[in-house]
Scaffold this motif. Structure first.
Motif, PDB file in Angstrom:
ATOM      1  N   ASN A 243      33.843   4.372  40.677  1.00  0.00           N
ATOM      2  CA  ASN A 243      32.529   4.990  40.745  1.00  0.00           C
ATOM      3  C   ASN A 243      31.675   4.479  41.909  1.00  0.00           C
ATOM      4  OD1 ASN A 243      32.945   6.535  38.329  1.00  0.00           O
ATOM      5  ND2 ASN A 243      32.578   4.651  37.136  1.00  0.00           N
ATOM      6  N   GLY A 244      32.270   3.611  42.704  1.00  0.00           N
ATOM      7  CA  GLY A 244      31.549   3.085  43.854  1.00  0.00           C
ATOM      8  C   GLY A 244      30.744   1.837  43.575  1.00  0.00           C
ATOM      9  N   LYS A 245      30.817   1.336  42.334  1.00  0.00           N
ATOM     10  CA  LYS A 245      30.086   0.123  41.991  1.00  0.00           C
ATOM     11  C   LYS A 245      30.783  -1.095  42.592  1.00  0.00           C
ATOM     12  CE  LYS A 245      28.498  -2.666  38.079  1.00  0.00           C
ATOM     13  NZ  LYS A 245      28.479  -2.806  36.597  1.00  0.00           N
ATOM     14  N   VAL A 246      30.012  -1.976  43.223  1.00  0.00           N
ATOM     15  CA  VAL A 246      30.578  -3.174  43.842  1.00  0.00           C
ATOM     16  C   VAL A 246      30.929  -4.194  42.765  1.00  0.00           C
ATOM     17  CG1 VAL A 246      30.167  -5.080  45.433  1.00  0.00           C
ATOM     18  CG2 VAL A 246      29.276  -2.803  45.975  1.00  0.00           C
ATOM     19  N   ILE A 247      32.218  -4.517  42.668  1.00  0.00           N
ATOM     20  CA  ILE A 247      32.700  -5.504  41.698  1.00  0.00           C
ATOM     21  C   ILE A 247      32.579  -6.909  42.271  1.00  0.00           C
ATOM     22  CG2 ILE A 247      34.657  -6.242  40.296  1.00  0.00           C
ATOM     23  CD1 ILE A 247      33.462  -3.521  39.534  1.00  0.00           C
ATOM     24  N   GLU A 248      32.924  -7.024  43.515  1.00  0.00           N
ATOM     25  CA  GLU A 248      32.865  -8.333  44.185  1.00  0.00           C
ATOM     26  C   GLU A 248      32.626  -8.108  45.667  1.00  0.00           C
ATOM     27  OE1 GLU A 248      35.505 -12.455  44.635  1.00  0.00           O
ATOM     28  OE2 GLU A 248      36.070 -10.915  43.177  1.00  0.00           O
ATOM     29  N   GLN A 249      31.838  -8.969  46.273  1.00  0.00           N
ATOM     30  CA  GLN A 249      31.538  -8.858  47.694  1.00  0.00           C
ATOM     31  C   GLN A 249      31.598 -10.230  48.346  1.00  0.00           C
ATOM     32  OE1 GLN A 249      28.258  -6.361  48.584  1.00  0.00           O
ATOM     33  NE2 GLN A 249      28.417  -6.612  50.790  1.00  0.00           N
ATOM     34  N   ALA A 250      32.212 -10.292  49.518  1.00  0.00           N
ATOM     35  CA  ALA A 250      32.366 -11.563  50.218  1.00  0.00           C
ATOM     36  C   ALA A 250      31.016 -12.074  50.696  1.00  0.00           C
ATOM     37  CB  ALA A 250      33.309 -11.396  51.408  1.00  0.00           C
ATOM     38  N   GLU A 251      30.823 -13.364  50.580  1.00  0.00           N
ATOM     39  CA  GLU A 251      29.603 -13.992  51.074  1.00  0.00           C
ATOM     40  C   GLU A 251      29.842 -14.533  52.478  1.00  0.00           C
ATOM     41  OE1 GLU A 251      28.237 -16.983  48.433  1.00  0.00           O
ATOM     42  OE2 GLU A 251      28.026 -15.633  46.712  1.00  0.00           O
ATOM     43  N   HIS A 252      28.862 -14.331  53.327  1.00  0.00           N
ATOM     44  CA  HIS A 252      28.946 -14.833  54.699  1.00  0.00           C
ATOM     45  C   HIS A 252      28.573 -16.315  54.690  1.00  0.00           C
ATOM     46  CE1 HIS A 252      29.158 -14.259  59.037  1.00  0.00           C
ATOM     47  NE2 HIS A 252      28.065 -14.989  59.162  1.00  0.00           N
ATOM     48  N   GLN A 253      29.566 -17.174  54.933  1.00  0.00           N
ATOM     49  CA  GLN A 253      29.339 -18.616  54.896  1.00  0.00           C
ATOM     50  C   GLN A 253      29.578 -19.216  56.277  1.00  0.00           C
ATOM     51  OE1 GLN A 253      32.081 -19.935  51.853  1.00  0.00           O
ATOM     52  NE2 GLN A 253      30.704 -19.360  50.195  1.00  0.00           N
TER      53      GLN A 253
END
Length: 358
Positions: A162-172
């Motif tokens: 459905n396009g929902k973000v499950i996980e997103q990478a963090e900029h570290q």
């Protein structure tokens, strides 16, 4: 920090060599030594005596088995000279290059136990386990990124149907070395491509890099970068057999050049930006004896048996911070060494890894 491409090998096996193969980096480890020198107030023009040295029962050698007397750190980088590199590491303490390598993402350094990396053979890339191409590329990205290390990102995000973000990478990211040191090191490594061991990697636009070859010809590297992209090329055999004289300045450098030319084809060429107030020493490249060739190897040439024996017996101890020897000709230029920050213990990794070579 975004990973643009990854090749883990040829064929259909499931072994991704880019992220799983810990291989000996040889001279591709030297930039961490140079970074430690620059952070300790050395400059590309700092003079080091290229002369015989014995540490315990280990006497590191240059590839040509000759010595050139007084050389600059720039010349040491461009021509990949072994003995002065060891002397730089001895002066600043081997813990510093190890610390910077770890802060730039190298997770396989061994700090404890009867065989570990806290010895001067590490300065020439003779490691207990080795480094993966993925981590070495990430570490060199720190030099390109003005001294700031960014954690590599392979997957940006995961979404459901459905396009929902499950996980997103963090900029570290974190600052590891100064912008000045990063620029000066990059300027030195540009010379590797323009007139040094990496001439075969010249892509006709500003780029910096380093060759790496183990003394038994089992591993050959070229790792390099532009302001826009960093790439690491490693060539070796899974069974650790010899490659008949393969060096980092030959096929790996050519592969890197071909890849980078295509990958950057649509990107306007740009140079590395110089920090305000930073001056660059004039390059000194002529060494005595001045015997050069386009494909001159940077092979680190210390004897394997002596290196392994020195590691096992602990006869090549790491120079403690602030206790390195000082060559008379560069003592005033270098200034006092900064205290090295103790490197955190590296996690134990599974699998078998070859013993370090110089």
């Amino acid at each position: 920090g975004y990973v643009k491409a990854m090749v883990g090998g040829r064929g259909s096996d499931q072994f991704n060599r880019a992220v799983m193969a810990e291989r000996q980096p040889g001279s591709a480890f030297k930039p961490f030594v140079f970074a430690a020198g620059l952070e300790s107030k050395m400059t590309p023009g700092t003079i080091i005596e290229d002369s015989p040295i014995t540490i315990g029962d280990w006497s590191p050698q240059n590839y040509e088995r000759t010595f050139s007397g007084k050389v600059t750190m720039r010349a040491v980088a461009e021509n990949s000279i072994n003995v002065p590199t060891v002397k730089i590491a001895q002066k600043v303490g081997i813990d510093k290059p190890i610390y910077y390598a770890q802060e730039m993402g190298i997770s396989s350094m061994v700090l404890n136990g009867p065989q570990n990396d806290r010895n001067l053979a590490t300065a020439l890339g003779g490691l207990t386990k080795g480094i993966t191409p993925f981590e070495l590329a990430s570490a060199y990205g720190t030099f390109a990124n003005k001294g700031v290390h960014t954690t590599p990102v392979v997957i940006i995000k995961i979404v459901d149907r459905n396009g929902k973000v499950i996980e997103q990478a963090e900029h570290q990211e974190r600052s590891v070395i100064s912008e000045k040191s990063a620029y000066l090191l990059t300027d030195m490594l540009k010379g590797v491509i323009v007139r040094g061991t990496g001439a075969a990697a010249n892509i006709g636009r500003p780029a910096a890099g380093k060759t790496g070859t183990t003394s038994d010809y089992k591993d050959a590297w070229f790792v390099g970068y532009t302001p826009d992209l960093v790439a690491a090329v490693w060539i070796g055999n899974d069974d650790n057999t010899v490659m008949n004289g393969m060096t980092g300045g030959r096929t790996p450098a050519v592969i890197w050049r071909v890849f980078m030319q295509k990958a950057l084809a649509g990107i306007k060429a740009s140079d590395f930006s110089r920090p305000a107030g930073v001056t660059v020493d004039d390059p000194v490249t002529e060494l005595e004896p001045a015997e050069k060739s386009k494909d001159k190897t940077d092979k680190t040439a210390a004897d394997k048996n002596k290196t392994d024996k020195a590691k096992a017996a602990g006869k090549t101890p790491a120079t403690q911070p602030g206790q390195g020897t000082t060559d008379s000709q560069d003592s005033e230029k270098d200034g006092a060494s900064q205290p090295a920050v103790p490197a955190p213990p590296a996690p134990e990794l599974s699998g078998t890894a070859g013993k370090g070579k110089n």
